[in-house]
Motif scaffolding. Sequence first.
Motif, PDB file in Angstrom:
ATOM      1  N   ILE A  40     -62.455 -31.041   5.275  1.00 37.29           N
ATOM      2  CA  ILE A  40     -63.472 -32.100   5.143  1.00 37.29           C
ATOM      3  C   ILE A  40     -64.720 -31.530   4.489  1.00 37.29           C
ATOM      4  CG2 ILE A  40     -65.097 -33.536   6.459  1.00 37.29           C
ATOM      5  CD1 ILE A  40     -62.790 -34.084   8.432  1.00 37.29           C
ATOM      6  N   ASP A  41     -65.128 -30.343   4.912  1.00 38.69           N
ATOM      7  CA  ASP A  41     -66.318 -29.703   4.344  1.00 38.69           C
ATOM      8  C   ASP A  41     -66.137 -29.442   2.849  1.00 38.69           C
ATOM      9  OD1 ASP A  41     -68.950 -28.549   4.659  1.00 38.69           O
ATOM     10  OD2 ASP A  41     -67.970 -26.610   4.356  1.00 38.69           O
ATOM     11  N   GLU A  42     -64.934 -29.011   2.451  1.00 42.19           N
ATOM     12  CA  GLU A  42     -64.663 -28.743   1.038  1.00 42.19           C
ATOM     13  C   GLU A  42     -64.724 -30.017   0.199  1.00 42.19           C
ATOM     14  OE1 GLU A  42     -60.926 -26.796   0.523  1.00 42.19           O
ATOM     15  OE2 GLU A  42     -61.455 -25.159   1.872  1.00 42.19           O
ATOM     16  N   LEU A  43     -64.264 -31.120   0.754  1.00 42.85           N
ATOM     17  CA  LEU A  43     -64.178 -32.369  -0.004  1.00 42.85           C
ATOM     18  C   LEU A  43     -65.458 -33.199   0.042  1.00 42.85           C
ATOM     19  CD1 LEU A  43     -60.576 -33.518   0.944  1.00 42.85           C
ATOM     20  CD2 LEU A  43     -61.335 -32.507  -1.211  1.00 42.85           C
ATOM     21  N   THR A  44     -66.348 -32.879   0.970  1.00 44.98           N
ATOM     22  CA  THR A  44     -67.592 -33.638   1.096  1.00 44.98           C
ATOM     23  C   THR A  44     -68.517 -33.272  -0.053  1.00 44.98           C
ATOM     24  OG1 THR A  44     -67.380 -33.662   3.489  1.00 44.98           O
ATOM     25  CG2 THR A  44     -69.559 -34.141   2.595  1.00 44.98           C
ATOM     26  N   PRO A  45     -69.006 -34.283  -0.772  1.00 44.00           N
ATOM     27  CA  PRO A  45     -69.913 -33.986  -1.890  1.00 44.00           C
ATOM     28  C   PRO A  45     -71.168 -33.281  -1.390  1.00 44.00           C
ATOM     29  CG  PRO A  45     -69.266 -36.311  -1.887  1.00 44.00           C
ATOM     30  CD  PRO A  45     -68.762 -35.706  -0.619  1.00 44.00           C
ATOM     31  N   LYS A  46     -71.523 -32.247  -2.080  1.00 43.92           N
ATOM     32  CA  LYS A  46     -72.722 -31.479  -1.715  1.00 43.92           C
ATOM     33  C   LYS A  46     -73.915 -32.039  -2.473  1.00 43.92           C
ATOM     34  CE  LYS A  46     -70.177 -28.555   0.571  1.00 43.92           C
ATOM     35  NZ  LYS A  46     -69.207 -29.346   1.241  1.00 43.92           N
ATOM     36  N   GLU A  47     -75.076 -31.965  -1.849  1.00 39.77           N
ATOM     37  CA  GLU A  47     -76.300 -32.389  -2.510  1.00 39.77           C
ATOM     38  C   GLU A  47     -76.650 -31.376  -3.591  1.00 39.77           C
ATOM     39  OE1 GLU A  47     -79.673 -33.262  -0.101  1.00 39.77           O
ATOM     40  OE2 GLU A  47     -78.440 -34.157   1.464  1.00 39.77           O
ATOM     41  N   ALA A  48     -77.155 -31.887  -4.676  1.00 38.82           N
ATOM     42  CA  ALA A  48     -77.604 -30.991  -5.737  1.00 38.82           C
ATOM     43  C   ALA A  48     -78.802 -30.215  -5.231  1.00 38.82           C
ATOM     44  CB  ALA A  48     -77.965 -31.781  -6.976  1.00 38.82           C
TER      45      ALA A  48
END
Length: 78
Positions: A40-48
């Motif tokens: 889930i952490d890998e697939l969650t979009p990260k904030e720029a």
Amino acid sequence: MTRLDDLTKLRGQLADWMEEAPADRRAALVAQYRATLAEIDELTPKEAVGDSIDEIAQRRAARRSAPAKSSGRAKLPG
């Protein structure tokens, strides 16, 4: 339904199953739960994330646009 949605649903199910499972089954469920959280952490979009100079500039701009705050301290005569 996306892969992330499926994993989020699985995370909830695993949490429920861990509560109900006998002690000898919990270790396998915990391992799967951790793997699910990692995916889930890998697939969650990260904030720029900008660099530190951008961050400092944003803080300065916010301070300039915000009204000055009172220090909240009593002023001594003199």
